[in-house]
Design an enzyme around this catalytic site. Structure first.
Site: not given
Ligand code: PEP
Ligand code: MG
Length: 554
Positions: A189, A296, A332, A431, A454-455, A465, A502
């Site tokens: 983050h 977000r 989201r 995701e 990301n997920d 991650r 995204c």
């Molecule tokens: C993701 O998982 O790619 C995403 C955009 O959501 P977050 O990073 O908020 O989990």
């Molecule tokens: Mg995510």
């Protein structure tokens, strides 16, 4: 001078003095007491102060947000008065000569563990309360602040083991010039926040992190992934030159505003921006993004004492929609849980939080809260072009339940005479591998997909991650992830819906050619990354790359 090597997770170069933010999950620094009687006295005084803080919070909450929240603080006061807790802390200080803060830390954890192992779900939830009370007591005992930048006169380089969204929300972003973390990766983050602020960050410093002290002067190089403590004259001069070159490149990129995100041979893609706060819109517009591909909504829910009311949420969404004019804004719905915790939600500790009670699972369990957010979104929809997106989907069943709730919300609003737009698009984040591999079925249910790499990467490659130890496995360009993106896009297009990416890999310039080849319709990246991505797209001639791309995946 000392050079620490890490992973550059947000480009740019900055210099400044270090401010270390301690993790709430770490033991306090002072472990043992010199004088037990003094520590006991400190504990009793802190307890009284915590009680008066809680009483004030309880009063404020009941006046401002209602009795349900106020009850949480009453429960905390009752727990603080609990003789078992007090006796256990006293015993720890007397028998083990621990400092008051360390005794509170240990006993707090022990009590929380006991609560979380109970069968009764109400009692299980009390684990988070105990942790919350312990944090409050430790803050009082150590004199540390929950808002560390509040009284800082100048700017700082923030250094932390890792930063949780609940911590970053409290930080005054204007005072931060760079982030450095011991752990973390591209998708953690603080890295995401740094990219959206357009400031450098270096993650995964590992053991080198221990060399940093509060007040150290450092240069943070987000390009090379290095942190230089106390740079010498030559290094300082080299960095002045490097910074100048970067600024020149940024100036050159500005000329791309208003041009199309199109390859040399005419393949076009939409370039949007990710935001985590309405304040980011300025940067979205400045960098010429065509819309917001991911807003977000967690910012509304973190760093406060209770869930925001419908009115508060509606105003926030409406202001973003208005500022974006007619451009699409994908909001989201709440993605709490795992690494994004709101303390007032009192989520008991979980063994596998990333696979636990989070995001849409929590929303479909607490439909009252979900409906409040949906009502706020539909009400705001008259102010612009809204799309609503749902996180962590794993099945068609979830999507059908969500759609039913949306229909109920629209019916209620109609009955109440409250206007809303008929054109709100509904989409899902793809995701999880489950969503990716059932994209054919899910595509029939929604208006769009947005791929959360990301997920998706962490679940596909079984690589956390946030864990720098497995960062070498966390690869968004892994054929397994790329094949999924290709499949998702094919299925989306078969059903006539659009698909975006995204996740942070949307800005990875080494993957741009793959996304273009698959026919992804939109890429959404942090605002400062938009123009650089546009430059990359405009430099490509896709036809010459197609064969080699296909060969690497088939
Ligand atoms: C993701 O998982 O790619 C995403 C955009 O959501 P977050 O990073 O908020 O989990
Ligand atoms: Mg995510």
């Amino acid at each position: 001078m000392l050079i620490l090597e890490g992973m550059g997770t947000s480009r740019g170069i900055a210099d400044g003095k270090i401010l270390i933010i301690e993790s709430e999950n770490n033991p306090p620094k002072i472990l043992d007491a010199v004088n037990c009687e003094e520590e006991l006295q400190k504990f009793y005084t802190a307890k009284e102060l915590a009680k008066s803080q809680l009483m004030a919070l309880c009063k404020k909450a009941s006046q401002e947000v209602g009795d349900e929240t106020a009850t949480i603080f009453e429960i905390h006061t009752m727990m603080l008065n609990d003789t078992d807790f007090q006796e256990a802390v006293e015993a720890r200080i007397r028998e083990h000569h621990n400092s008051a803060e360390y005794a509170v830390y240990l006993i707090g954890r022990e009590f929380a563990r006991n609560f979380s192992q109970m069968n009764d779900s109400y009692m299980k939830e009390r684990a988070a309360d105990v942790i919350d009370i312990s944090h409050r007591m430790i803050h009082i005992l150590t004199g540390s602040s929950e808002k560390p930048l509040e009284n800082m006169p100048g700017t700082v380089v923030i250094a932390a083991e890792d930063l949780m969204p609940s911590q970053t929300i409290q930080l005054d972003k204007k005072k931060i010039v760079a982030f450095i973390t011991r752990n973390g990766s591209q998708a953690s983050h603080s890295s995401i926040l740094a990219r959206s602020l357009g400031i450098p960050s270096v993650a995964a410093l590992g053991t080198g992190f221990a060399k940093l002290n509060n007040g150290d002067y450092v240069i943070v190089d987000g390009l090379d992934g290095t942190v230089i403590i106390d740079p010498d004259v030559i290094t300082n001069a080299q960095y002045t030159v490097k910074k100048h070159a970067l600024t020149e490149h940024e100036e050159k990129l500005k000329a791309l505003k208003g041009t199309s995100a199109q390859t040399k041979d005419g393949y076009k893609i939409e370039l949007c921006a990710n935001i985590g706060h309405p304040d980011d819109i300025l940067s979205v517009l400045e960098n010429d993004a065509e819309g917001i591909g991911l807003f977000r909504s967690e910012f509304l829910f973190l760093g406060r004492n209770d869930f925001p009311a419908e009115e508060v949420q509606c105003e926030a969404y409406a202001s973003v929609l208005e500022k974006m004019g007619g451009k699409r804004v994908v909001v989201r719905t709440l993605d709490l849980g795992a690494d994004k915790q709101a303390s007032y939600r009192n989520i008991p500790c979980e063994d596998n939080p990333a696979m636990g009670y989070r995001a849409i699972r929590m929303q479909l369990d607490r439909t009252d809260l979900f409906i409040t957010q949906l009502r706020a979104l539909y009400r705001a929809s008259v102010h612009g072009r809204l799309a609503i997106m749902f996180p962590m989907i794993t099945s068609v069943n979830e999507v059908q339940l969500i759609k039913k709730l949306c229909e109920e919300v629209k019916k209620d609003l109609t009955q109440e005479g409250i206007p809303f737009s008929d054109c709100v698009e509904l989409g899902i984040m793809v995701e999880t591998p489950a969503a990716a591999l059932t994209a054919d079925r899910l595509a029939a249910e929604v208006d769009f997909f947005s791929i959360g790499t990301n997920d998706l990467t962490q679940y596909t490659l079984a690589a956390d991650r946030m864990n720098s130890k497995v960062a070498y496995l966390y690869d968004c360009g892994h054929p397994a992830v790329l094949r999924m993106i290709r499949y998702i896009t094919e299925q989306a297009h078969k059903h006539g819906i659009w698909v975006g990416i995204c996740g942070e890999s949307a800005a990875d310039l080494s993957l741009t050619q793959y996304y273009l080849r698959f026919g992804v319709d939109e890429l959404s990246v942090s605002p400062p990354a938009v123009l650089e991505l546009k430059e990359k797209i405009q430099s490509l001639e896709l036809a010459t790359l197609m064969e080699s791309i296909d060969n690497t995946l088939d």
